[in-house]
Enzyme design. Structure first.
Site, short mmCIF file in Angstrom:
data_model
loop_
_atom_site.label_atom_id
_atom_site.label_comp_id
_atom_site.label_asym_id
_atom_site.label_seq_id
_atom_site.Cartn_x
_atom_site.Cartn_y
_atom_site.Cartn_z
N ALA A 10 0.82 -1.23 0.00
CA ALA A 10 0.00 0.00 0.00
C ALA A 10 0.84 1.27 0.00
O ALA A 10 0.32 2.36 -0.21
CB ALA A 10 -0.94 0.00 1.20
N THR A 11 2.16 1.15 0.24
CA THR A 11 2.98 2.36 0.20
C THR A 11 3.73 2.44 -1.13
O THR A 11 4.51 3.35 -1.34
CB THR A 11 4.01 2.36 1.37
OG1 THR A 11 4.69 1.10 1.35
CG2 THR A 11 3.32 2.54 2.70
N ALA A 54 0.03 1.66 -5.92
CA ALA A 54 -1.08 2.04 -5.05
C ALA A 54 -1.36 3.54 -5.18
O ALA A 54 -2.52 3.96 -5.33
CB ALA A 54 -0.76 1.66 -3.60
N ARG A 96 5.71 -1.92 4.84
CA ARG A 96 6.74 -2.40 5.77
C ARG A 96 6.96 -1.46 6.96
O ARG A 96 7.33 -1.88 8.03
CB ARG A 96 8.05 -2.57 5.01
CG ARG A 96 8.24 -4.01 4.60
CD ARG A 96 9.55 -4.20 3.91
NE ARG A 96 9.61 -3.42 2.69
CZ ARG A 96 10.72 -3.23 1.98
NH1 ARG A 96 11.84 -3.74 2.38
NH2 ARG A 96 10.70 -2.52 0.86
N ASP A 103 -3.91 -7.89 -15.84
CA ASP A 103 -3.13 -7.37 -16.96
C ASP A 103 -3.83 -6.07 -17.32
O ASP A 103 -4.95 -6.10 -17.86
CB ASP A 103 -3.15 -8.36 -18.14
CG ASP A 103 -2.27 -7.88 -19.28
OD1 ASP A 103 -2.38 -6.70 -19.65
OD2 ASP A 103 -1.47 -8.68 -19.79
N HIS A 104 -3.20 -4.94 -17.03
CA HIS A 104 -3.98 -3.70 -17.14
C HIS A 104 -4.36 -3.38 -18.58
O HIS A 104 -5.27 -2.59 -18.82
CB HIS A 104 -3.28 -2.53 -16.43
CG HIS A 104 -2.14 -1.92 -17.18
ND1 HIS A 104 -0.90 -2.49 -17.26
CD2 HIS A 104 -2.05 -0.78 -17.90
CE1 HIS A 104 -0.11 -1.74 -17.98
NE2 HIS A 104 -0.77 -0.69 -18.40
N GLU A 158 6.48 3.48 -26.61
CA GLU A 158 6.56 4.38 -25.46
C GLU A 158 7.70 5.35 -25.67
O GLU A 158 8.70 5.02 -26.31
CB GLU A 158 6.87 3.58 -24.19
CG GLU A 158 5.84 2.55 -23.84
CD GLU A 158 6.13 1.95 -22.48
OE1 GLU A 158 5.73 2.57 -21.48
OE2 GLU A 158 6.78 0.90 -22.40
N HIS A 167 0.98 -8.15 -22.12
CA HIS A 167 0.10 -7.16 -22.75
C HIS A 167 -0.12 -7.42 -24.26
O HIS A 167 -1.25 -7.44 -24.73
CB HIS A 167 0.68 -5.76 -22.60
CG HIS A 167 0.97 -5.37 -21.17
ND1 HIS A 167 0.20 -5.81 -20.12
CD2 HIS A 167 1.94 -4.60 -20.62
CE1 HIS A 167 0.68 -5.31 -19.00
NE2 HIS A 167 1.73 -4.59 -19.26
N LYS A 213 10.74 0.92 -25.89
CA LYS A 213 10.92 2.10 -25.04
C LYS A 213 11.68 3.14 -25.86
O LYS A 213 12.39 2.80 -26.82
CB LYS A 213 11.76 1.75 -23.81
CG LYS A 213 11.10 0.70 -22.93
CD LYS A 213 10.64 1.30 -21.64
CE LYS A 213 10.02 0.28 -20.72
NZ LYS A 213 8.69 0.68 -20.23
C1 BG6 Z 1 3.85 -2.00 -17.68
C2 BG6 Z 1 5.32 -2.18 -17.99
O1 BG6 Z 1 3.24 -3.24 -17.47
O2 BG6 Z 1 3.22 -1.34 -18.78
C3 BG6 Z 1 5.97 -0.84 -18.25
O3 BG6 Z 1 5.96 -2.81 -16.89
C4 BG6 Z 1 5.23 -0.08 -19.33
O4 BG6 Z 1 7.33 -1.00 -18.61
C5 BG6 Z 1 3.74 -0.05 -19.03
O5 BG6 Z 1 5.76 1.22 -19.37
C6 BG6 Z 1 2.97 0.53 -20.21
O6 BG6 Z 1 1.63 0.70 -19.86
P1 BG6 Z 1 0.74 1.79 -20.56
O7 BG6 Z 1 -0.62 1.63 -19.98
O8 BG6 Z 1 1.37 3.14 -20.26
O9 BG6 Z 1 0.81 1.53 -22.03
#
Ligand code: BG6
Length: 485
Positions: free
Chosen positions: A13-14, A18, A46, A180-181, A219, A243, A343
């Site tokens: 949480a720190t 988060a 922690r 997985d966002h 990115e 991803h 990157k």
């Molecule tokens: C993360 C990676 O899962 O996704 C990062 O660890 C990456 O390295 C990031 O920068 C990219 O996510 P988004 O949502 O900005 O495309």
């Protein structure tokens, strides 16, 4: 799915995630009235701090990172849901005290024993935490229990299998939410329904019309402060195994209509099982890896990867990855799917481009005209849009030129990925989480590439920061007469 009262227990949480994502996501769900009526949120870290101090840290995170401005009304109500607990993952006493805190709050707020655990911690702690949650009775509840696990889910096939075995001792597959966002990005979530609701899109996305598909996640940021992790992981583990693979599966799904979570999982697995394997000694034919050198992003000079703090100056780590894939099933047979991520590229953009076959070229009438292929583009982030590129005739010059039919949404009005995914996990909807089989199959597919990288069986191409990546990635497409879009 019904929203029930619950305890949300956040390990880490720190940490950065988060502050930047999870607290703002919870707050925006709260503003939308999408939280349970009663929820106890316990943050674990922690170091010692008081509940008041922790709540002030949460508030600060909201002010910095929430997509919607913090409102005075309701803020206290939101913050008082939070408690902090200083925790040592290796100390049994910590778990017993945590259990006391959880039960006390459940009694105080009259919350049934529904517990949602969120592990935003280093992978090496997953084992000790899950086994202690089980051994100390915290995860044996009278209500439901669920666990959300952050990436990285292993660093190769074997470690992913070990991690899964560990989790499976205390939680069943139904209870494990591998986050997985990219699966939480609104455009990714609505992709299938968009196609189903629009016969026009469905007709365009028929494999008979498509010549190739290109999935890009570029990115502008470099390794930032994460060299410890990233120099071991590289683009392949950091972005591709999770991803980009999820984007490939979502792109190729072609669902027959609305389906259940289970049917969706089966379809995704079928796709990944139909991915044509890439053999280790042939990796160089279909894969390009690269590493950024110094260059400039928006006119600002930036250092090369090897000069970044914490990176080994002889590092062979991949900061760029491109590949040509084939899905050997009737819908995608013979259609190349190109993926790339890197990157320090020229721009931040995640998008899927469907290039349509250029039938016009074959027609005699227009043979002298320059016709560009139609492109159907789904921009996923940072902006969301759908666009179709068509050829328009200029009446004065009598030549064709490309025009775009465009729709874009303001991303500030859209929920963030973590909002959608946390909401689903609270409800118990696993549709947009990765099933173990998907994760395992993607590691299996990637394993020969990982090995070829480790054994230096293909070149590591340099590319200048701020560029579109190494030239070799262009050649990968040119060999099929295509270009990156
Ligand atoms: C993360 C990676 O899962 O996704 C990062 O660890 C990456 O390295 C990031 O920068 C990219 O996510 P988004 O949502 O900005 O495309």
């Amino acid at each position: 799915w019904i929203m029930q009262d619950m305890t949300f227990i956040l390990f880490g949480a720190t940490g950065d995630l988060a502050q930047r994502k999870l607290f703002p996501a919870l707050y925006n769900l709260f503003l939308d009235g999408k939280m349970p009526v009663s929820i106890s949120i316990v943050g674990l870290g922690r170091y010692y701090c008081s509940n008041e101090f922790f709540q002030s840290k949460v508030e600060k995170a909201l002010r910095l990172y929430s997509r919607r401005a913090v409102q005075t009304s309701g803020l206290q109500d939101f913050l008082t849901k939070f408690r902090y607990f200083a925790f040592d993952a290796t100390d049994r006493g910590s778990y017993l005290n945590l259990f006391e805190l959880i039960k006390n709050r459940e009694n105080e707020l009259d919350i049934p024993e529904n517990r949602l655990f969120y592990l935003s911690v280093a992978p090496k702690l997953v084992d000790v935490i899950t086994s202690n949650l089980y051994a100390n009775g915290i995860s044996q509840t009278l209500g439901w229990k669920r666990i959300i696990v952050e990436k990285p889910f292993g660093s190769d096939l074997k470690s992913a299998q070990q991690l899964n075995d560990t989790l499976s001792k205390a939680f069943s597959e139904k209870e494990i939410y591998r986050i997985d966002h990219y699966l939480g990005k609104p455009m990714v979530q609505s992709f299938e329904t968009l196609v189903l609701a629009n016969p026009a899109l469905e007709a365009l996305l028929d494999h008979k019309q498509i010549s190739n598909v290109q999935i890009t996640a570029s990115e502008t940021v470099g390794v930032e402060t994460r060299a410890d992790y990233y120099d071991q992981a590289g683009a392949l583990r950091d972005m591709v195994q999770n991803h980009l693979f999820q984007l490939v599966m979502m792109t190729a799904l072609h669902l027959p209509g609305e389906v259940t979570t289970k049917e969706n999982e089966i379809k995704k697995m079928e796709i990944i099982e139909s991915l044509r394997p890439i053999l280790k000694d042939k990796v160089y034919l279909d894969v390009v890896r690269g590493q950024y050198e110094s260059g400039a992003i928006l006119d600002t000079p930036v250092a090369g990867y090897k000069e970044e703090p914490g990176v080994n100056d002889s590092s062979m780590n991949d900061t760029y990855f491109a590949a040509r894939l084939y899905i050997d099933n009737p819908s995608w047979n013979g259609i190349p799917i190109y993926i790339r991520t890197g990157k320090r590229m020229d721009k931040k953009s995640t998008r899927i481009v469907f290039e349509l076959k250029n039938k016009v070229e074959e027609s005699n009438v227009l043979q002298t005209e320059e016709i560009t292929p139609n492109l159907l583009t789904f921009e996923i982030s940072p902006n969301e849009s759908i666009s179709l590129r068509v050829n328009m005739k200029n009446p004065s010059s009598n030549r064709f030129y490309p025009v775009y039919m465009n729709h874009s949404t303001n991303s500030k009005d859209q929920p963030e990925a973590y909002e959608l995914l946390l909401f689903d996990a609270m409800l118990g909807n696993k549709t947009f989480f990765a099933h173990w089989k998907e994760v395992e199959l993607s590691w299996k597919w990637i394993q020969p590439i990982l090995e070829a990288f480790q054994e230096d069986m293909l070149p590591l191409y340099p590319y200048p920061a701020g560029s579109t990546g190494p030239e070799a990635a262009n050649q990968l497409l040119q060999s099929n007469q295509f270009n990156w879009w």
